[in-house]
Scaffold this motif. Structure first.
Motif, PDB file in Angstrom:
ATOM      1  N   GLU A  58       0.835  -1.200   0.000  1.00 53.34           N
ATOM      2  CA  GLU A  58       0.000   0.000   0.000  1.00 53.34           C
ATOM      3  C   GLU A  58       0.872   1.253   0.000  1.00 53.34           C
ATOM      4  O   GLU A  58       0.627   2.198  -0.746  1.00 53.34           O
ATOM      5  N   LYS A  80      -3.072   3.211 -13.046  1.00 54.61           N
ATOM      6  CA  LYS A  80      -3.708   1.913 -12.788  1.00 54.61           C
ATOM      7  C   LYS A  80      -3.012   0.801 -13.560  1.00 54.61           C
ATOM      8  O   LYS A  80      -2.704  -0.252 -13.016  1.00 54.61           O
ATOM      9  N   SER A  89      -2.558  -5.172  -5.813  1.00 55.27           N
ATOM     10  CA  SER A  89      -3.973  -5.525  -5.691  1.00 55.27           C
ATOM     11  C   SER A  89      -4.877  -4.331  -6.032  1.00 55.27           C
ATOM     12  O   SER A  89      -4.478  -3.177  -5.879  1.00 55.27           O
ATOM     13  N   SER A  90      -6.085  -4.647  -6.460  1.00 51.76           N
ATOM     14  CA  SER A  90      -7.063  -3.603  -6.804  1.00 51.76           C
ATOM     15  C   SER A  90      -7.339  -2.701  -5.599  1.00 51.76           C
ATOM     16  O   SER A  90      -7.504  -1.489  -5.741  1.00 51.76           O
ATOM     17  N   TYR A  91      -7.378  -3.306  -4.415  1.00 55.60           N
ATOM     18  CA  TYR A  91      -7.614  -2.530  -3.198  1.00 55.60           C
ATOM     19  C   TYR A  91      -6.520  -1.476  -3.016  1.00 55.60           C
ATOM     20  O   TYR A  91      -6.808  -0.309  -2.747  1.00 55.60           O
ATOM     21  N   ASN A  92      -5.271  -1.880  -3.154  1.00 56.69           N
ATOM     22  CA  ASN A  92      -4.160  -0.941  -2.978  1.00 56.69           C
ATOM     23  C   ASN A  92      -4.106   0.101  -4.086  1.00 56.69           C
ATOM     24  O   ASN A  92      -3.742   1.249  -3.846  1.00 56.69           O
ATOM     25  N   SER A  94      -6.770   1.328  -5.654  1.00 61.25           N
ATOM     26  CA  SER A  94      -7.837   2.291  -5.322  1.00 61.25           C
ATOM     27  C   SER A  94      -7.400   3.224  -4.204  1.00 61.25           C
ATOM     28  O   SER A  94      -7.611   4.435  -4.278  1.00 61.25           O
ATOM     29  N   ALA A  95      -6.798   2.649  -3.169  1.00 55.67           N
ATOM     30  CA  ALA A  95      -6.343   3.456  -2.033  1.00 55.67           C
ATOM     31  C   ALA A  95      -5.301   4.479  -2.487  1.00 55.67           C
ATOM     32  O   ALA A  95      -5.322   5.646  -2.063  1.00 55.67           O
ATOM     33  N   LYS A  98      -6.754   7.448  -4.478  1.00 59.28           N
ATOM     34  CA  LYS A  98      -7.519   8.389  -3.662  1.00 59.28           C
ATOM     35  C   LYS A  98      -6.653   9.521  -3.105  1.00 59.28           C
ATOM     36  O   LYS A  98      -7.185  10.546  -2.682  1.00 59.28           O
TER      37      LYS A  98
END
Length: 155
Positions: A58, A80, A89-92, A94-95, A98
């Motif tokens: 992250e 991206k 990962s997609s989560y990281n 997105s984070a 932001k």
């Protein structure tokens, strides 16, 4: 590399590698393969780096996004794509995205488009539009933003 490393030497080398600059799991694994470490040792070293916070995906993703947006003026699409290539990962992803302030994002996009337009030495309106569109899309800016801005700048 023809050197062979003990476990302790490899750990120290990878700690330094990760402390020098943020790294992702893929880069660390590639480095270990390059050092000719066996898979069991690679896994052990990666776990050690994670436990001691030398490796944090992250944090890596946020540093990557911040750097590439501020320095190279990349849009979210390119950011991206590049992070996906590094198996983040997609989560990281997105984070990390932001952290970009929306007003900074649009301001940067507008400045980039206007600056590039000034540098395009093309008399044909359509060729000029194409060059600007290609440039902005390559940098990863969203299609709707690119076409709206190009039509605004070159009516």
């Amino acid at each position: 590399m023809n050197n062979s490393y003990t476990l302790e030497e490899a750990i120290k080398k990878l700690e330094h590698y990760c402390a020098y600059q943020e790294r992702c799991h893929k880069e660390v694994t590639q480095k270990l393969i390059q050092m000719q470490m066996i898979p069991e040792v690679r896994d052990h070293i990666v776990v050690h780096l994670l436990e001691h916070n030398f490796l944090n995906e992250e944090r890596y993703a946020k540093a990557f996004v911040s750097g590439k947006f501020n320095i190279k003026k990349w849009g979210k699409q390119r950011l991206k794509l590049e992070l996906k290539r590094k198996d983040i990962s997609s989560y990281n992803i997105s984070a990390a995205l932001k952290i970009i302030d929306e007003s900074d994002y649009y301001k940067t996009f507008n400045q980039l488009a206007e600056k590039k337009l000034e540098s395009i030495k093309e008399s044909d309106k359509f060729k000029k539009k194409k060059k600007l569109i290609d440039y902005l899309l390559y940098r990863g800016w969203e299609t709707h933003l690119v076409y709206d801005k190009v039509n605004e700048l070159i009516p």
